[in-house]
Scaffold this active site. Structure first.
Site, mmCIF file in Angstrom:
data_model
loop_
_atom_site.group_PDB
_atom_site.id
_atom_site.type_symbol
_atom_site.label_atom_id
_atom_site.label_comp_id
_atom_site.label_asym_id
_atom_site.label_seq_id
_atom_site.Cartn_x
_atom_site.Cartn_y
_atom_site.Cartn_z
ATOM 1 N N ASP A 1 65.554 17.988 21.684
ATOM 2 C CA ASP A 1 66.942 18.722 21.733
ATOM 3 C C ASP A 1 67.650 18.314 22.934
ATOM 4 O O ASP A 1 68.292 19.300 23.175
ATOM 5 C CB ASP A 1 66.890 20.159 21.323
ATOM 6 C CG ASP A 1 68.115 20.772 20.805
ATOM 7 O OD1 ASP A 1 69.072 20.138 20.165
ATOM 8 O OD2 ASP A 1 68.059 22.059 20.971
HETATM 9 MG MG LIG Z 1 69.862 25.075 24.323
#
Ligand SMILES: [Mg+2]
Ligand SMILES: Nc1ncnc2c1ncn2[C@@H]1O[C@H](COP(=O)(O)OP(=O)(O)O)[C@@H](O)[C@H]1O
Length: 238
Positions: free
Chosen positions: A167
């Site tokens: 991410d």
């Molecule tokens: Mg974050």
């Protein structure tokens, strides 16, 4: 089920992992309500389940694991339990310890908690807050190519150790005085294969490039292109 006010026994029966020096941490530390005025929801860059906490042992960040997207409609806090060591919180805690021991710029983990409920579990983590850190998009020097070059070098050094940041977005890059940190290692992993052209490295960089487009609209397209170029220079020099 909710933690805190409606259910103060929220973490009863949970298992906790603690870093050395944090033996005093108990279940209550993972309830934002326990901290009263000493807990503040993180406004910038998060999904709304992180808090800044002022504890007697220093400034911390508390994060509850939550799902995003479609799965959240079913249950936004529950995950399938397959053993404490495989919970999101225990995995992230151990990964942070590992990265820290490698000398990489990550915040130190404080404690992780997980509680089994039938087939599923709920989890949270406490991490040391990095002093004076700001997410890259909010930093006053966001237009500085030197800073982006440094960001590239930092990502390069993580990649050399095999860290796949699934991410990698602008808000998971923190800028503190003179140092860049990466944060938010939920579901991230260490690869043993770290050859130059590994596919996961490319995926990390493409994810970040998309985030730059989305999150830095205040910059012109030309500025974004130039800054990205500076990042890549740092990355390949690392
Ligand atoms: Mg974050
Ligand atoms: N260790 C830390 N030190 C300082 N700020 C942090 C730290 N961890 C998180 N933050 C801040 O909180 C935000 C959200 O935290 P993060 O771990 O990215 O959770 P999520 O994105 O899942 O909400 C970050 O973008 C950053 O602004």
């Amino acid at each position: 089920m909710k933690f805190g006010a409606e259910d103060n026994a929220g973490w009863k029966g949970a298992r906790i992992l603690r870093a050395p020096g944090y033996t005093q941490v108990d279940e209550q530390w993972f309830c934002p309500e326990f901290w009263g005025g000493q807990a503040h929801s993180v406004a910038a860059g998060g999904r709304g389940s992180a808090w800044f906490i002022q504890s007697e042992s220093g400034a911390l960040v508390l994060r509850h694991y939550r799902r995003g997207g479609l799965a959240a409609r079913v249950s936004d806090r529950r995950y399938l339990f397959t053993g404490f060591d495989k919970t999101r919180s225990f995995s992230e805690f151990r990964l942070l310890q590992n990265l820290h021991e490698c000398g990489l710029p990550v915040p130190k983990p404080v404690a992780a908690i997980a509680r089994r409920r039938g087939l599923s579990y709920e989890a949270a983590i406490l991490i040391e807050r990095i002093k004076g850190a700001q997410p890259l998009p909010e930093h006053p020097d966001v237009r500085d190519e030197k800073l982006w070059q440094q960001v590239g070098e930092t990502i390069g050094s993580f990649h050399q150790e095999g860290l796949d940041h699934v991410d990698l977005n602008c808000d998971n890059i923190l800028v503190a005085t003179g140092r860049i940190y990466l944060i938010d290692f939920d579901r991230c992993r260490l690869h043993r294969e770290t050859e130059k052209a590994a596919g996961w490295k490319d995926r990390n960089l493409r994810r970040l490039r998309r985030s730059v487009e989305k999150r830095l609209r205040v910059l012109t397209e030309q500025e974004r292109t130039n800054l990205w170029q500076a990042l890549l220079e740092g990355y390949f020099a690392a």
